[in-house]
Scaffold this motif. Structure first.
Motif, PDB file in Angstrom:
ATOM      1  N   PHE A   7       0.839  -1.197   0.000  1.00 47.97           N
ATOM      2  CA  PHE A   7       0.000   0.000   0.000  1.00 47.97           C
ATOM      3  C   PHE A   7       0.876   1.250   0.000  1.00 47.97           C
ATOM      4  O   PHE A   7       0.602   2.215  -0.715  1.00 47.97           O
ATOM      5  N   LEU A   8       1.955   1.230   0.796  1.00 49.30           N
ATOM      6  CA  LEU A   8       2.804   2.422   0.885  1.00 49.30           C
ATOM      7  C   LEU A   8       3.438   2.749  -0.463  1.00 49.30           C
ATOM      8  O   LEU A   8       3.551   3.907  -0.848  1.00 49.30           O
ATOM      9  N   LEU A   9       3.855   1.701  -1.195  1.00 52.70           N
ATOM     10  CA  LEU A   9       4.423   1.918  -2.534  1.00 52.70           C
ATOM     11  C   LEU A   9       3.388   2.562  -3.461  1.00 52.70           C
ATOM     12  O   LEU A   9       3.708   3.457  -4.240  1.00 52.70           O
ATOM     13  N   MET A  10       2.139   2.069  -3.367  1.00 54.23           N
ATOM     14  CA  MET A  10       1.081   2.616  -4.232  1.00 54.23           C
ATOM     15  C   MET A  10       0.735   4.037  -3.813  1.00 54.23           C
ATOM     16  O   MET A  10       0.462   4.890  -4.650  1.00 54.23           O
ATOM     17  N   TYR A  11       0.743   4.281  -2.507  1.00 57.76           N
ATOM     18  CA  TYR A  11       0.380   5.601  -1.980  1.00 57.76           C
ATOM     19  C   TYR A  11       1.342   6.668  -2.483  1.00 57.76           C
ATOM     20  O   TYR A  11       0.959   7.810  -2.730  1.00 57.76           O
ATOM     21  N   LYS A  12       2.612   6.267  -2.664  1.00 56.43           N
ATOM     22  CA  LYS A  12       3.603   7.209  -3.195  1.00 56.43           C
ATOM     23  C   LYS A  12       3.204   7.700  -4.577  1.00 56.43           C
ATOM     24  O   LYS A  12       3.524   8.813  -4.979  1.00 56.43           O
ATOM     25  N   GLU A  13       2.513   6.830  -5.345  1.00 55.37           N
ATOM     26  CA  GLU A  13       2.128   7.183  -6.715  1.00 55.37           C
ATOM     27  C   GLU A  13       0.767   7.867  -6.767  1.00 55.37           C
ATOM     28  O   GLU A  13       0.488   8.630  -7.683  1.00 55.37           O
ATOM     29  N   ASN A  14      -0.127   7.527  -5.828  1.00 58.54           N
ATOM     30  CA  ASN A  14      -1.471   8.097  -5.852  1.00 58.54           C
ATOM     31  C   ASN A  14      -1.937   8.315  -4.413  1.00 58.54           C
ATOM     32  O   ASN A  14      -2.276   7.365  -3.712  1.00 58.54           O
ATOM     33  N   ASP A  15      -1.962   9.562  -3.964  1.00 57.20           N
ATOM     34  CA  ASP A  15      -2.240   9.802  -2.544  1.00 57.20           C
ATOM     35  C   ASP A  15      -3.731   9.806  -2.218  1.00 57.20           C
ATOM     36  O   ASP A  15      -4.122  10.109  -1.101  1.00 57.20           O
TER      37      ASP A  15
END
Lengths: 392, 270
Positions: A245-253
């Motif tokens: 999730f953290l990796l994805m959050y970096k791309e889309n907050d």
């Protein structure tokens, strides 16, 4: 004379073909140039993107051992690859229940801990686990949890909180689901209030029914494609591993995350050496390298998964070590349950039921069947009339 | 004598890499995954997946027919074009085949999906996202797109070799254009049609990637099921049984097409 040349030629060619691989295998191995085959989950090592460490290159620089790095997307596909042979691996990083299965089937090699001095940094909480009670075959790499990732822009906050979100028809076609049976059945079992480790065929069948009911709402069954699909907002809801999730959050907050109230899976992924390994010592050096607190800190800071070494946390960004997604509170963790290896019968039944889930609804309309029959009849008619005509 | 010796390498190749593996498939299909004992369980389980077999064959058949309808005029046009243009057009047909078919299918995904190129464009015009992907039509589109060259090329070969004097003769004997086509051109190109349909149908019926990417969750085809047995479920025995039945069904289908065209020069095809 000429006639004999050709068969002779083909015979020589064939012989050369047969001898060639033997010759290659017999070539003496150069100690300076060892290559180990590492088989790991996809997106599961820091590979130098975004300015983070390139772990494999750092290892080669430190030891001179080359790394041939390949990835898999589920424990089950890793198991199949190992079982069918064809390729030998020196280091694999499966999850807890799969390690238990591999130990059970005598596919792992006992580790020589003299070659892994960094083992001492592993926290006691990750030793003497259910899957490797005597700490013989595995060294923990990371641990983590499973929860739901959702897009806050499209998903009503009131609908979140439980696994039911994955069955909410409001979001039909925007829901992703795990493409491996253990994780998918785990979610259904939690929704039904069963244990994650039930061997009861009836409970497994209930879970399969629930998954079949979900299937029409699901956009697709995916593993690592989830990154791209969620980031681009093609899908809005997906169960996945908390660290990712953290990796994805970096791309889309706009993405959010929660631990469903019914409970969730806690897992440990650990490094093992298969029995067939050609270079166990080099493999142990690799495992030792990944257990170096500094390397582990840099590696996991990129990955977003939790480290099993308290020692490593001091080298990490405090934002990461205090994140409750990565390191949930004791209270949250109490709702977690880890996977244990299932009976052979239950594993097989789960595989069969999973196939049923994925092929459900494949039935075709009566209209299509009629159309097929008509076409076959037409073809037969043409054939028969031609025969009759020819006889005349 | 000499020719026979020339064929020996291929013969050995066939035995090693076609017949032996086939025997292994048959052996696996009739043995149990755990004990290795002889069993009919794998074949008996097949009944549950009958509808998937039919669906796979149906979609492949539809794709083959669409390929024929689309490909025939193209092949005819290329065959009648001047030599220079002909070479250029053929290159255009072959060019996409140089790119991995996985990549080409992925490209369709990014075109068709809800946040894809086409729907984004329609969105700008105020038309809501259309359900372009994850249905059977998208699967057929993927199959037609990927396998169309395999239809055009054999048709082109046949049409190009056809003696133009035959058409002139038909015209001299009073045939109009329609009759020339149905009485001369079409029957003469039957071998190309048969081999084109076979070359589209056979890979389409066993495809797994296209349905996975472009189809919905209810669109698992038989290729997907076979893949899952080898890749995820570790049940190569059931996978082998499925492959065996699929192979037999394909042979029946090919046999049928060859039979139909049996009058026209008995086109037999690899």
């Amino acid at each position: 004379m000429k006639k004999r040349v050709l068969p002779l030629f083909s015979a020589v060619l064939l012989l050369a073909l047969l001898v060639l691989p033997l010759g290659a295998a017999a070539a003496p191995e150069n100690d300076e140039n060892i290559t180990i085959n590492v088989y790991n989950w996809g997106q599961y090592i820091s590979d130098g993107t975004d300015g983070y460490i390139d772990v494999n290159r750092a290892f080669t620089e430190a030891t001179g051992i080359q790394v041939n790095y390949t990835t898999y997307d589920t424990n089950e596909s890793m198991y199949t690859k190992l079982k069918t042979g064809g390729a030998t691996y020196d280091v694999i990083i499966p999850s807890d229940y799969m390690i238990a299965r591999l130990i059970d089937e005598d596919m792992l090699r006992p580790l020589n801990f003299d070659n892994i001095p960094n083992y001492k940094y592993i926290d006691n909480a990750f030793l003497n686990t259910d899957y490797d009670p005597d700490n013989i075959y595995s060294v923990p790499y990371t641990w983590g949890t499973v929860g739901i990732i959702y897009n806050t822009a499209y998903v009503d906050e009131a609908d979140t909180g439980s696994w039911d979100l994955l069955w909410n028809s409001k979001y039909s076609g925007k829901i992703l689901m795990f493409d491996n049976c253990r994780d998918a059945f785990g979610i259904a079992e939690l929704s039904l209030g069963y244990s994650l480790n039930t061997n009861d065929p009836d409970e497994l069948r209930d879970a399969a029914e629930l998954l079949k009911a979900q299937q029409p709402l699901v956009q697709s069954y995916v593993m690592d494609q989830i990154f791209e699909t969620m980031e681009r907002e093609e899908a809005w809801i997906a169960p996945y591993y908390a660290g990712d999730f953290l990796l994805m959050y970096k791309e889309n907050d706009k993405l959010g995350f929660y631990f469903p109230e019914e409970g969730f899976n806690i897992f440990i992924d650990a490094m093992c050496i298969p029995k067939t390994s050609q270079h166990p010592e080099a493999a142990e050096a690799y495992i030792n390298f990944l257990c170096d607190p500094k390397i582990s800190a840099e590696n996991l800071e990129y990955l977003g998964y939790a480290t099993p070494m308290t020692e490593a946390k001091q080298y990490m960004d405090p934002e990461m070590t205090t994140s409750e997604v990565v390191y949930p509170t004791e209270e949250t963790l109490a709702r977690g349950e880890s996977f244990l290896v299932l009976d052979r019968e239950a594993t097989q039944l789960m595989d069969e039921l999973w196939l049923d889930v994925k092929t459900d609804g494949g039935s075709i309309s009566t209209g299509t069947i009629i159309a097929i029959v008509v076409i076959i009849l037409a073809i037969a008619m043409v054939f028969v009339t031609r025969k009759v005509r020819r006889k005349r | 004598m000499r020719n026979r010796f020339l064929a020996t390498p291929y013969l050995i190749w066939m035995i090693l890499f076609v017949l032996v593996p086939l025997a292994v498939v048959v052996y696996f299909a009739f043995t149990d995954v755990n004990s290795g004992a002889l069993t009919l369980h794998n074949i008996a389980r097949m009944g549950n997946y009958l509808s998937i077999f039919i669906k796979s064959i149906w979609l492949a058949l539809v794709s083959a027919v669409i390929c024929l309808v689309v490909g025939y005029p193209v092949a005819y046009f290329i065959a009648k074009a001047p030599a220079g243009l002909q070479r250029f057009l053929l290159m255009l047909i072959i060019l996409p085949m140089c790119i991995s078919f996985l990549l080409r299918t992925m490209a369709w995904v990014s075109l068709l999906e809800d946040t894809g190129v086409i729907n984004n464009f329609l969105g700008m015009l105020g038309i809501g996202p259309l359900p372009l992907i994850r249905n059977n039509a998208a699967i057929v589109l993927g199959m037609v797109y990927n396998y169309l060259p395999y239809m055009i090329l054999p048709l082109y070969t046949v049409l190009e070799k056809m003696d133009p004097r035959l058409i002139e003769a038909a015209q001299d004997l009073g045939c109009d254009d329609m009759q020339v086509f149905t009485k001369v051109t079409l029957p003469m190109s039957a071998p190309g049609i048969v081999s084109g349909i076979t070359m589209v149908f056979v890979p389409a019926v066993s495809t797994f990637y296209i349905s996975k990417k472009l189809g919905g969750t209810d669109a698992a085809l038989i290729g997907d099921v076979i893949e899952s047995q080898f890749k995820a479920a570790y049940n190569p025995n059931f996978g082998a049984a499925l492959s065996l039945v699929l192979m037999i069904l394909i042979f029946i289908c090919i046999g049928l097409t060859n039979r139909v065209s049996g009058d026209e020069k008995g086109a037999m095809l690899v």
